[in-house]
Design a protein around this motif. Structure first.
Motif, PDB file in Angstrom:
ATOM      1  N   LEU A 115      80.267  -8.204  48.233  1.00  0.00           N
ATOM      2  CA  LEU A 115      80.699  -9.086  49.309  1.00  0.00           C
ATOM      3  C   LEU A 115      79.481  -9.829  49.839  1.00  0.00           C
ATOM      4  CD1 LEU A 115      82.823  -6.434  51.180  1.00  0.00           C
ATOM      5  CD2 LEU A 115      83.627  -8.113  49.517  1.00  0.00           C
TER       6      LEU A 115
ATOM      7  N   GLN B 271      82.385   3.516  37.390  1.00  0.00           N
ATOM      8  CA  GLN B 271      81.245   3.657  36.492  1.00  0.00           C
ATOM      9  C   GLN B 271      81.455   4.861  35.579  1.00  0.00           C
ATOM     10  OE1 GLN B 271      77.442   4.045  38.565  1.00  0.00           O
ATOM     11  NE2 GLN B 271      78.482   4.762  40.389  1.00  0.00           N
TER      12      GLN B 271
ATOM     13  N   ARG C 281      82.692  10.897  50.980  1.00  0.00           N
ATOM     14  CA  ARG C 281      81.630   9.899  51.156  1.00  0.00           C
ATOM     15  C   ARG C 281      82.057   8.551  50.546  1.00  0.00           C
ATOM     16  NH1 ARG C 281      77.230   9.058  47.838  1.00  0.00           N
ATOM     17  NH2 ARG C 281      77.633  10.967  46.699  1.00  0.00           N
TER      18      ARG C 281
ATOM     19  N   ASP D 167      75.067   4.140  43.951  1.00  0.00           N
ATOM     20  CA  ASP D 167      75.918   4.274  45.138  1.00  0.00           C
ATOM     21  C   ASP D 167      76.170   2.936  45.818  1.00  0.00           C
ATOM     22  OD1 ASP D 167      76.320   6.898  44.866  1.00  0.00           O
ATOM     23  OD2 ASP D 167      74.774   7.546  46.257  1.00  0.00           O
TER      24      ASP D 167
ATOM     25  N   LEU E  16      76.373  -7.321  49.802  1.00  0.00           N
ATOM     26  CA  LEU E  16      76.499  -5.866  49.753  1.00  0.00           C
ATOM     27  C   LEU E  16      77.353  -5.521  48.533  1.00  0.00           C
ATOM     28  CD1 LEU E  16      76.338  -3.004  51.105  1.00  0.00           C
ATOM     29  CD2 LEU E  16      78.484  -3.592  52.222  1.00  0.00           C
TER      30      LEU E  16
ATOM     31  N   ASN F 265      72.451   8.233  43.720  1.00  0.00           N
ATOM     32  CA  ASN F 265      72.460   9.613  44.190  1.00  0.00           C
ATOM     33  C   ASN F 265      73.461  10.420  43.368  1.00  0.00           C
ATOM     34  OD1 ASN F 265      71.843  11.786  45.727  1.00  0.00           O
ATOM     35  ND2 ASN F 265      72.966  11.137  47.551  1.00  0.00           N
TER      36      ASN F 265
ATOM     37  N   LEU G 118      79.118  -2.462  45.940  1.00  0.00           N
ATOM     38  CA  LEU G 118      79.513  -1.056  45.747  1.00  0.00           C
ATOM     39  C   LEU G 118      80.161  -0.923  44.379  1.00  0.00           C
ATOM     40  CD1 LEU G 118      81.232  -0.330  49.137  1.00  0.00           C
ATOM     41  CD2 LEU G 118      79.082   0.635  48.349  1.00  0.00           C
TER      42      LEU G 118
ATOM     43  N   LEU H 264      84.074 -10.089  58.200  1.00  0.00           N
ATOM     44  CA  LEU H 264      83.474 -11.331  57.699  1.00  0.00           C
ATOM     45  C   LEU H 264      84.506 -12.451  57.642  1.00  0.00           C
ATOM     46  CD1 LEU H 264      81.181 -10.402  54.661  1.00  0.00           C
ATOM     47  CD2 LEU H 264      80.515 -11.522  56.764  1.00  0.00           C
TER      48      LEU H 264
ATOM     49  N   PHE I 277      84.337  -6.490  55.268  1.00  0.00           N
ATOM     50  CA  PHE I 277      84.865  -7.690  54.642  1.00  0.00           C
ATOM     51  C   PHE I 277      85.894  -8.374  55.554  1.00  0.00           C
ATOM     52  CE2 PHE I 277      87.536  -9.832  51.318  1.00  0.00           C
ATOM     53  CZ  PHE I 277      86.578 -10.775  50.994  1.00  0.00           C
TER      54      PHE I 277
ATOM     55  N   GLN J  51      81.567  13.708  38.037  1.00  0.00           N
ATOM     56  CA  GLN J  51      80.383  14.198  38.738  1.00  0.00           C
ATOM     57  C   GLN J  51      79.848  15.447  38.027  1.00  0.00           C
ATOM     58  OE1 GLN J  51      79.021  13.033  41.585  1.00  0.00           O
ATOM     59  NE2 GLN J  51      80.504  11.411  42.005  1.00  0.00           N
TER      60      GLN J  51
ATOM     61  N   MET K  85      81.859  -4.191  43.088  1.00  0.00           N
ATOM     62  CA  MET K  85      82.462  -5.191  43.973  1.00  0.00           C
ATOM     63  C   MET K  85      81.384  -5.608  44.966  1.00  0.00           C
ATOM     64  SD  MET K  85      85.695  -4.916  46.550  1.00  0.00           S
ATOM     65  CE  MET K  85      84.851  -3.938  47.760  1.00  0.00           C
TER      66      MET K  85
ATOM     67  N   GLU L  22      74.046   8.057  39.163  1.00  0.00           N
ATOM     68  CA  GLU L  22      75.055   7.037  39.447  1.00  0.00           C
ATOM     69  C   GLU L  22      74.592   6.141  40.595  1.00  0.00           C
ATOM     70  OE1 GLU L  22      78.674   7.893  41.524  1.00  0.00           O
ATOM     71  OE2 GLU L  22      78.046   9.933  41.939  1.00  0.00           O
TER      72      GLU L  22
ATOM     73  N   ILE M 252      81.734  14.449  48.041  1.00  0.00           N
ATOM     74  CA  ILE M 252      81.472  13.175  47.369  1.00  0.00           C
ATOM     75  C   ILE M 252      82.653  12.239  47.538  1.00  0.00           C
ATOM     76  CG2 ILE M 252      81.181  12.139  45.075  1.00  0.00           C
ATOM     77  CD1 ILE M 252      79.542  14.749  44.435  1.00  0.00           C
TER      78      ILE M 252
END
Lengths: 181, 350
Positions: free
Chosen positions: B303, B329, A6, B339, B323, B75, B325, A21, A18, B83, B301, B337, A3
């Motif tokens: 963007l 949390q 990931r 993702d 987008l 997920n 993220l 961009l 970003f 977790q 956050m 949660e 996790i």
């Protein structure tokens, strides 16, 4: 651990995205000479102002070009140099402490730099259409003061000062001005 | 038409429109020199952001129609900010959710009766899909789909500076319970079972939405802040009330040209547990049916890139992509949660 990896991967890919961009935006900005919607609207309005004003006594007739003076460089004024006003090609002049032409047919004070007021005073009592965004510009002897309301451009006119400077303001401008004094 | 097909069409259309806008924005016509002074005076000096609808202010008699697609992926489970494995959740519950996706199509309409007041209505259509695993290891999916709650809002300017460099607003709105709270689907426990709280489409209550916002602008930068609350009233006809919610955003945008801007936004959300309980749901069966572990807080956050057509055939069209993220949390859990979120929006102002 998976996790964590990931999340780290997601964070890194977002950061890269970003940065990309920003880099793309910077590239586009440089390519487009960095002008915003506001600058382009202002430049277009100034173009209309100089089209709808008459310089009395054929002041411009003997001149080779129309002198559009700016307090500082603004890329949104570049298209002016391909255009004619009062039958003359427009010449863009950026004022500096060292460079002040004998005449400015129109002067747009697009900066609040202290030098702006000095430049304004130099042309205030000549046949110059003076334009500024500065609040109280009309009461200082300016001719067109720009403002905004609800995200749109507005303008006010000092018609008395215009007449003093031998300028006739067209009815098109007078009818669209927010205030005329 | 399948959901994935609709999503594909949405994205392909968005990309196609953005390419057209980019091309049309490079036209010489965008210098505005050849249009009338009346039209020049009607061009917005700055652009309303697609992704923060509630912050919009429009000119008197101006209309805006918009559409926004949002996808959210969840997920794994969190309890507070830790977790929790499926095995651990299954020590206390018969079933645990393992992941969820939500797709939302949001239609919006705005009208400004005056320069200082903008009215808006927003209607979502959403589809939810949740994956589960039972203590016995059986996996299954539940789905719900339909319209959500209709939101109507008014956004009033309370203070603005001469060039709109600083604008303060207050806003008030009402959420009308048009979304279903009786969605059902087949599960291993039986056919046509009542789905738990996160799979329902509405709140079932009339909710007040008060808020304040501030927006600042200079030549190349825009920034702002907004706080919105959701205050639920009474209880719905299934005998519960969703928790109140507080939503805050801070954003900074860079205006690169009159057709493109990018922005970064921090969004914080805080929401309470559910009050009351739906008697058809068994809180010991699955975490999502337990009203006492529905609250939480999250910081995202986001963007974004925004494209606008100031002139030409697509004049007034606006596209935005965002987008998001979560960077933090903490959930009253175990709870799924978030993702990531992704959204694409289109607006047309006229």
């Amino acid at each position: 651990m998976d996790i964590l990896n990931r999340k780290l991967l997601t964070f890194l890919s977002t950061t890269v995205l970003f940065v990309l961009l920003l880099a793309t935006g910077t590239f586009i900005s440089i390519a487009a000479n960095k002008t915003t919607q506001k600058q382009k609207v202002m430049a277009a309005a100034v173009f209309k102002f100089i089209k709808f004003v008459d310089w009395e006594n054929n002041i411009l007739q003997s001149k080779n070009s129309f002198h559009m003076c700016l307090q500082k460089y603004d890329a949104s004024f570049e298209p002016f140099i391909k255009r004619k006003v009062q039958g003359k090609m427009i010449k863009l002049i950026i004022l500096t402490a060292e460079k002040k032409p004998d005449r400015c047919d129109a002067l747009y004070l697009n900066s609040t730099h202290p030098q702006a007021m000095e430049n304004f005073n130099s042309y205030k009592n000549t046949a110059t259409l003076t334009i500024s965004e500065q609040a109280g510009f009309l009461s200082q002897g300016g001719i067109i003061e720009l403002g905004s309301h609800n995200n749109r451009l507005t303008f006010s006119i000092n018609q008395l000062m215009a007449k003093t400077n031998q300028l006739n303001i067209g009815f098109q401008l007078l009818s669209l001005a927010k205030h005329v004094i | 038409m399948s959901e994935s097909h609709v999503n594909k069409v949405t994205w392909i259309t968005s990309i196609f429109l953005s390419m057209i806008i980019s091309v049309s924005a490079n036209d010489d016509e965008e210098n505005f020199l050849d249009i009338s002074l009346e039209k020049i005076l009607a061009i917005p000096l700055d652009l309303n952001a697609v992704n923060i609808l509630e912050s919009h202010i429009h000119k008197k008699n101006e209309w805006m129609v918009g559409y926004r697609f949002m996808h959210m992926g969840m997920n794994g489970n969190l309890s507070d900010d830790n977790q929790v494995s499926n095995a651990n959740v299954l020590k206390d519950y018969m079933v645990t959710p393992t992941s969820m996706t939500m797709d939302m199509h949001m239609a919006s309409l705005m009208y400004a009766p005056s320069d200082n007041l903008t009215l808006m209505a927003m209607m979502p259509y959403q589809s939810n899909s949740m994956e589960h695993v039972t203590r016995m290891g059986q996996k299954f999916t539940t789905r719900s789909e339909g319209i959500g709650d209709l939101k109507i809002m008014a956004n009033a300017v309370t203070y603005r500076t001469r060039w709109d460099e600083h604008i303060f607003n207050i806003k008030g709105g009402l959420s009308i319970p048009t979304g279903s709270i009786t969605e059902r689907d087949d599960t291993p426990m039986g056919k046509n079972q009542k789905l738990p709280y996160p799979m329902q489409l509405g709140s079932g209550t009339f909710d007040f939405i008060p808020g304040i916002s501030y927006a600042g602008l200079n030549q190349n930068w825009g920034w702002g802040a907004q706080m919105l609350g959701t205050i639920r009233t009474g209880k719905n006809d299934q005998h519960y009330r969703l928790g109140d919610k507080l939503d805050g955003s801070l954003w900074l945008s860079r205006i690169w040209d009159n057709w493109i801007s990018t922005s970064i936004r921090m969004n914080g959300e805080w929401w309470e547990d559910i009050h009351g309980e739906d008697s058809e749901l068994n809180r010991t069966m699955v975490t999502t049916a337990n009203p006492n572990i529905r609250g939480g807080k999250r910081v995202n956050m986001l963007l974004a890139i925004e494209l606008y057509a100031p002139q030409g055939g697509l004049k007034g069209q606006h596209l935005g992509f965002e987008l998001g993220l979560p960077v933090y949390q903490a959930l009253d859990g175990p709870q799924l949660e978030t993702d990531w979120t992704i959204s694409a929006g289109w607006q047309w102002t006229f």
